[in-house]
Scaffold this active site. Structure first.
Site, PDB file in Angstrom:
ATOM      1  N   LYS A 209       0.833  -1.203   0.000  1.00 52.95           N
ATOM      2  CA  LYS A 209       0.000   0.000   0.000  1.00 52.95           C
ATOM      3  C   LYS A 209       0.873   1.261   0.000  1.00 52.95           C
ATOM      4  O   LYS A 209       2.100   1.196   0.089  1.00 52.95           O
ATOM      5  CB  LYS A 209      -0.951  -0.023   1.190  1.00 52.95           C
ATOM      6  CG  LYS A 209      -2.021  -1.103   1.067  1.00 52.95           C
ATOM      7  CD  LYS A 209      -2.880  -0.926  -0.180  1.00 52.95           C
ATOM      8  CE  LYS A 209      -4.105  -1.818  -0.209  1.00 52.95           C
ATOM      9  NZ  LYS A 209      -3.832  -3.249  -0.283  1.00 52.95           N
TER      10      LYS A 209
HETATM   11  C1  LIG Z   1     -10.094  -1.984  -1.583  1.00 50.89           C
HETATM   12  C2  LIG Z   1      -9.465  -2.763  -0.460  1.00 50.89           C
HETATM   13  N1  LIG Z   1     -10.077  -2.796   0.738  1.00 50.89           N
HETATM   14  C3  LIG Z   1      -9.559  -3.454   1.780  1.00 50.89           C
HETATM   15  C4  LIG Z   1      -8.369  -4.125   1.677  1.00 50.89           C
HETATM   16  C5  LIG Z   1      -7.857  -4.887   2.847  1.00 50.89           C
HETATM   17  O1  LIG Z   1      -6.692  -4.333   3.356  1.00 50.89           O
HETATM   18  P1  LIG Z   1      -5.835  -5.143   4.454  1.00 50.89           P
HETATM   19  O2  LIG Z   1      -4.989  -6.114   3.696  1.00 50.89           O
HETATM   20  O3  LIG Z   1      -5.046  -4.086   5.154  1.00 50.89           O
HETATM   21  O4  LIG Z   1      -6.822  -5.814   5.341  1.00 50.89           O
HETATM   22  C6  LIG Z   1      -7.690  -4.120   0.450  1.00 50.89           C
HETATM   23  C7  LIG Z   1      -6.384  -4.841   0.335  1.00 50.89           C
HETATM   24  O5  LIG Z   1      -5.778  -4.945  -0.660  1.00 50.89           O
HETATM   25  C8  LIG Z   1      -8.243  -3.430  -0.636  1.00 50.89           C
HETATM   26  O6  LIG Z   1      -7.625  -3.413  -1.828  1.00 50.89           O
END
Ligand SMILES: Cc1ncc(COP(=O)(O)O)c(C=O)c1O
Length: 413
Positions: A209
């Site tokens: 990210k």
């Molecule tokens: C649009 C979106 N929401 C939520 C997430 C979840 O993030 P995390 O891996 O920090 O839980 C992602 C992860 O890639 C994502 O692309």
């Protein structure tokens, strides 16, 4: 046997995190301090993060998924209820609705921005009530969860208007949108993502990210009640004073007041986050410059459409998704992904829409034709590598490969 790498070939990963010496020193200091789990560094990260996005409160957790879950839990989501969720998103946005026993009411996407189509959201509510979706028409629609795909913000004022029309809460999936901002109208004030743009805004610090803590997330809100509930549920539903034991002066005699979760962020992760946050705008600018190089270098390819870069957005550029014009491109999307990977170029697809996954098809009866824009656009999508620190040679390798593979006829002609 794999082919040996051709000499002179430059391999390009899909993403490479940018970790500075400050992050490394802070992690080492944290390790030497003897305090590894949630503590003063996490508190500092929360305070500085809230200030950076213009939010009142921030709760640090171990993923964006955890933040989204805590948000919908704190808003009281439960069985018999439905939430508007874009079909063009990652698993997390919809699965947290399921964790609460509620149902995602899937919404189609805009074919260019890939963000949720808000007119379609209005239609979906009418369709649900009229029995024109595969879902139980008795479900009460209580919330909406917009996603800023790739870091390009949806107009949160328009989302707010949709929510007001239907009496919905808003939980913003800002996994891609740090830092990001939008301007609701010409000459209007800029609003940062997280600056009171939703009841709760959730960010991700996953390894690829825009800023990273390895794994991590943050929920921000203006509401002290939502903050208190999310904080409590992030640590086993323990009474408030249990949290103070992290500062070394908490009571040993905590009370369990709800069956919570284990979602707290560690200080080791926060040590990374504190310094990544300070570099966030600089890292964004690097991504923006790289995006501009792609826009310039691929702009004349007739077989490819490039992502929009509107002037009324501060774009986080987490992703650079190109769209193939399938009637003009000499290669299928899947073949292009395979060919790029074969040349050592990491690329990905964001995303196969939710309604085309077995769980959502089989559990709720969604069919491809029900969400036609996402069904067709996803077949055209390829996300190219884009990360701070990408060298000019690496980017030229990507540009050269995309131009050659997408433009074969022109090359031959
Ligand atoms: C649009 C979106 N929401 C939520 C997430 C979840 O993030 P995390 O891996 O920090 O839980 C992602 C992860 O890639 C994502 O692309």
């Amino acid at each position: 046997m794999t082919d040996p790498k051709p000499s002179g070939r430059i391999d390009v990963p899909f993403f490479r995190p940018s970790i500075g010496e400050e992050e490394i020193r802070e992690v080492v200091d944290c390790l030497r301090s003897g305090w590894l789990t949630t503590g003063s560094r996490t508190r500092q990260f929360e305070t500085e993060f809230a200030a950076a996005v213009g939010a009142e409160h921030a709760v640090a957790v171990n993923s964006c998924t955890a933040a989204l879950h805590l948000a919908v839990e704190a808003l009281g989501l439960g069985p018999g209820q439905a939430v508007l969720v874009p079909t063009m998103t990652f698993a997390a946005t919809a699965e947290v609705v399921r964790y609460q026993g509620a149902v995602p009411l899937l919404v189609d996407c805009d074919p260019v921005t890939l963000n949720m189509d808000l007119d379609d959201a209005d239609r979906r509510i009418a369709d649900l009530k009229a029995g024109r979706t595969p879902l139980d028409r008795g479900l009460a629609v209580v919330g909406v969860m917009p996603v800023h795909v790739g870091g390009l913000m949806i107009d949160m004022e328009a989302v707010g208007a949709l929510a007001a029309r239907h009496g919905l809460w808003v939980v913003e999936d800002a996994a891609h949108a740090l830092p990001a901002a939008f301007r609701p109208g010409p000459g209007g004030p800029w609003r940062r993502c997280g600056e009171n743009t939703a009841a709760v805004t959730c960010f991700s610090f996953y390894a690829n990210k825009t800023i990273t803590t390895g794994e991590g997330g943050m929920a921000v809100t203006a509401s002290p009640e939502l903050e208190a509930r999310m904080r409590q549920m992030s640590l086993h539903g323990l009474s408030r004073d249990a949290w103070d034991r992290y500062a070394g002066n908490g009571s040993w005699d905590y009370r369990i007041v709800a069956p919570g979760y284990k979602y707290n962020l560690t200080d080791i992760a926060a040590a990374l986050g504190i310094h990544q946050l300070r570099r966030a705008e600089q890292l964004r600018r690097e991504r923006e410059s790289l995006a501009r190089v792609y826009l310039e270098a691929l702009g004349d390819l007739e077989s490819v459409e490039l992502p929009p870069a509107p002037a009324d957005r501060v774009h986080a550029w987490h992703l650079f998704p190109i769209r193939l014009r399938l009637d003009r491109v000499p290669i299928s999307r899947n073949a292009l992904v395979a060919a790029l990977r074969g040349r050592g170029i990491g690329c990905s697809v964001h995303w196969r829409p939710l309604h085309l996954h077995p769980y959502y098809e089989e559990t709720f009866g969604w069919r491809p034709a029900a969400l036609p824009v996402a069904t067709s656009v996803w077949e055209t999508l390829v996300s190219l590598p884009l990360f701070p620190g990408m060298s000019a040679e690496e980017q030229q390798a990507v540009v050269g490969a995309v131009r050659e593979l997408c433009n074969r006829r022109a090359c031959r002609g």
